[in-house]
Design an enzyme around this catalytic site. Structure first.
Site, mmCIF file in Angstrom:
data_model
loop_
_atom_site.group_PDB
_atom_site.id
_atom_site.type_symbol
_atom_site.label_atom_id
_atom_site.label_comp_id
_atom_site.label_asym_id
_atom_site.label_seq_id
_atom_site.Cartn_x
_atom_site.Cartn_y
_atom_site.Cartn_z
ATOM 1 N N SER A 166 -0.248 -2.018 8.258
ATOM 2 C CA SER A 166 0.868 -2.393 9.139
ATOM 3 C C SER A 166 0.354 -3.169 10.347
ATOM 4 O O SER A 166 1.087 -3.949 10.950
ATOM 5 C CB SER A 166 1.603 -1.144 9.615
ATOM 6 O OG SER A 166 1.973 -0.349 8.516
ATOM 7 N N GLY A 191 0.850 -1.204 0.000
ATOM 8 C CA GLY A 191 0.000 0.000 0.000
ATOM 9 C C GLY A 191 0.875 1.239 0.000
ATOM 10 O O GLY A 191 0.664 2.188 -0.774
ATOM 11 N N HIS A 192 1.891 1.234 0.866
ATOM 12 C CA HIS A 192 2.812 2.377 0.930
ATOM 13 C C HIS A 192 3.599 2.516 -0.371
ATOM 14 O O HIS A 192 3.763 3.613 -0.895
ATOM 15 C CB HIS A 192 3.807 2.200 2.087
ATOM 16 C CG HIS A 192 3.179 2.179 3.443
ATOM 17 N ND1 HIS A 192 3.117 1.037 4.206
ATOM 18 C CD2 HIS A 192 2.613 3.148 4.198
ATOM 19 C CE1 HIS A 192 2.532 1.299 5.359
ATOM 20 N NE2 HIS A 192 2.207 2.577 5.388
ATOM 21 N N ILE A 203 -4.773 -0.602 -1.581
ATOM 22 C CA ILE A 203 -4.165 -1.856 -2.073
ATOM 23 C C ILE A 203 -4.559 -2.977 -1.094
ATOM 24 O O ILE A 203 -4.472 -2.799 0.126
ATOM 25 C CB ILE A 203 -2.629 -1.728 -2.160
ATOM 26 C CG1 ILE A 203 -2.240 -0.514 -3.017
ATOM 27 C CG2 ILE A 203 -2.008 -3.010 -2.699
ATOM 28 C CD1 ILE A 203 -2.693 -0.557 -4.465
HETATM 29 P P1 AMP Z 1 0.527 4.765 7.729
HETATM 30 O O1 AMP Z 1 1.956 4.370 7.656
HETATM 31 O O2 AMP Z 1 -0.406 3.682 8.110
HETATM 32 O O3 AMP Z 1 0.313 6.050 8.486
HETATM 33 O O4 AMP Z 1 0.120 5.108 6.222
HETATM 34 C C1 AMP Z 1 0.842 6.000 5.441
HETATM 35 C C2 AMP Z 1 0.085 6.252 4.172
HETATM 36 O O5 AMP Z 1 -0.116 5.027 3.473
HETATM 37 C C3 AMP Z 1 -1.321 6.834 4.434
HETATM 38 O O6 AMP Z 1 -1.596 7.829 3.470
HETATM 39 C C4 AMP Z 1 -2.204 5.636 4.263
HETATM 40 O O7 AMP Z 1 -3.527 5.965 3.881
HETATM 41 C C5 AMP Z 1 -1.487 4.890 3.164
HETATM 42 N N1 AMP Z 1 -1.875 3.474 3.161
HETATM 43 C C6 AMP Z 1 -1.853 2.610 4.202
HETATM 44 N N2 AMP Z 1 -2.327 1.406 3.835
HETATM 45 C C7 AMP Z 1 -2.665 1.520 2.521
HETATM 46 C C8 AMP Z 1 -3.219 0.613 1.557
HETATM 47 N N3 AMP Z 1 -3.535 -0.644 1.874
HETATM 48 N N4 AMP Z 1 -3.433 1.071 0.303
HETATM 49 C C9 AMP Z 1 -3.118 2.345 -0.039
HETATM 50 N N5 AMP Z 1 -2.592 3.246 0.822
HETATM 51 C C10 AMP Z 1 -2.371 2.836 2.086
#
Ligand code: AMP
Length: 286
Positions: free
Chosen positions: A187, A36-37, A177
């Protein structure tokens, strides 16, 4: 790929990049990176001259100390993934650097967007999130910043804050994703036990299948059936499931109440809490 831990060194680097007229794309994350990231990195690499990612587990957006303490940290594999996807610079500051003195949050006006769903169940979360996003955007000065639709409400709150604070950045929302069974990558999925993981696709699948029946069932009926389907195994508890206007994020009780509808959910398992959301296709949109 260059890695910066020191905020002054990072600022100097940014200044240099900006004077050469580079268009900066920025991807803020909390690390423990997955596909996703990396999809956000791919978008940024495609659109900009230079891509910067940050890895910072922001304490001020955690309302649950256990969640903060147990948040997965995998810096070495994160660096590898970022490098493999063409990221140019990584910023991974300490808490002391991002919050000199004490972990104080700013007081943004976030409107009614931040009062529902995550805002209701995670007190203070959005003020903490907006504070760190504001600090990072001010530091990095990106032309484009990339956020996932996986955190749909977060994306809406960021767009609102950026507009309100007149920040000169374009916010780009990127699609969620998913694992092959439909579970949204997160995560926190690592905290699911074996049977929870085996059953977790019910979150996405039940939302998808039941919201598709909007020509038969009312939003209230869909809500009831989705919650039942997810809780049936006894492994999950639905914290909220809301069918909302995709712009205002306020609940609707009629599918025709808004031009764009989103279904948003938060689910608790034994050790973690997962969120997901999907767009609802109405017959008149087809
Ligand atoms: P986080 O590390 O969880 O704070 O997420 C960092 C960025 O990645 C944020 O903009 C989230 O929305 C995005 N993100 C996390 N999981 C996904 C995913 N499965 N698909 C797309 N973007 C994601």
């Amino acid at each position: 790929m260059e890695i910066f831990e020191d905020i002054i060194d990072f600022q100097n680097k940014i200044r240099l990049e900006l004077t050469t007229g580079k268009r900066i794309g920025f991807v803020p994350t909390m690390g423990a990176l997955h596909l996703g990231h990396s999809s956000l990195i791919d978008h940024s690499v495609g659109d900009n001259n230079i891509t910067i990612a940050s890895i910072f587990v922001n304490p001020s957006q955690f309302n649950d100390l256990n969640d903060l303490t147990n948040y997965p940290r995998t810096p070495e594999s994160d660096y590898k993934m970022l490098k493999d996807h063409g990221c140019d610079i990584v910023f991974c500051p300490t808490v002391e650097q991002m919050y000199p003195g004490k972990t104080e949050v700013m007081n943004f006006s976030l409107g009614s967007l931040a009062e529902v769903m995550e805002g209701k169940f995670r007190k203070g979360h959005f003020q903490g999130m907006a504070t760190i996003v504001y600090k990072l955007l001010s530091l990095v000065n990106p032309a484009n910043a990339y956020f996932g639709e996986k955190d749909f409400q977060q994306l809406a709150v960021i767009r609102y804050m950026v507009k309100n604070m007149h920040l000169p950045v374009n916010i780009v929302g990127c699609e969620t994703i998913r694992e092959s069974d439909g579970l949204a990558m997160s995560s926190r999925n690592i905290h699911l036990n074996e049977s929870e993981r085996a059953n977790a696709s019910v979150i996405y699948q039940s939302m998808k299948q039941l919201t598709a029946l909007n020509n038969i069932y009312s939003p209230a009926s869909v809500k009831e059936q989705v919650i039942m389907a997810i809780e049936q195994s006894g492994l999950f508890k639905v914290e909220y499931f809301e069918i909302v206007d995709a712009i205002t994020l306020q609940s609707v009780d009629d599918w025709k109440q808004a031009p764009e509808i989103r279904a948003c959910i938060a689910v608790k398992s034994s050790k973690t809490r997962l969120i997901d959301n999907i767009g609802v296709k109405l017959p008149e949109h087809l």
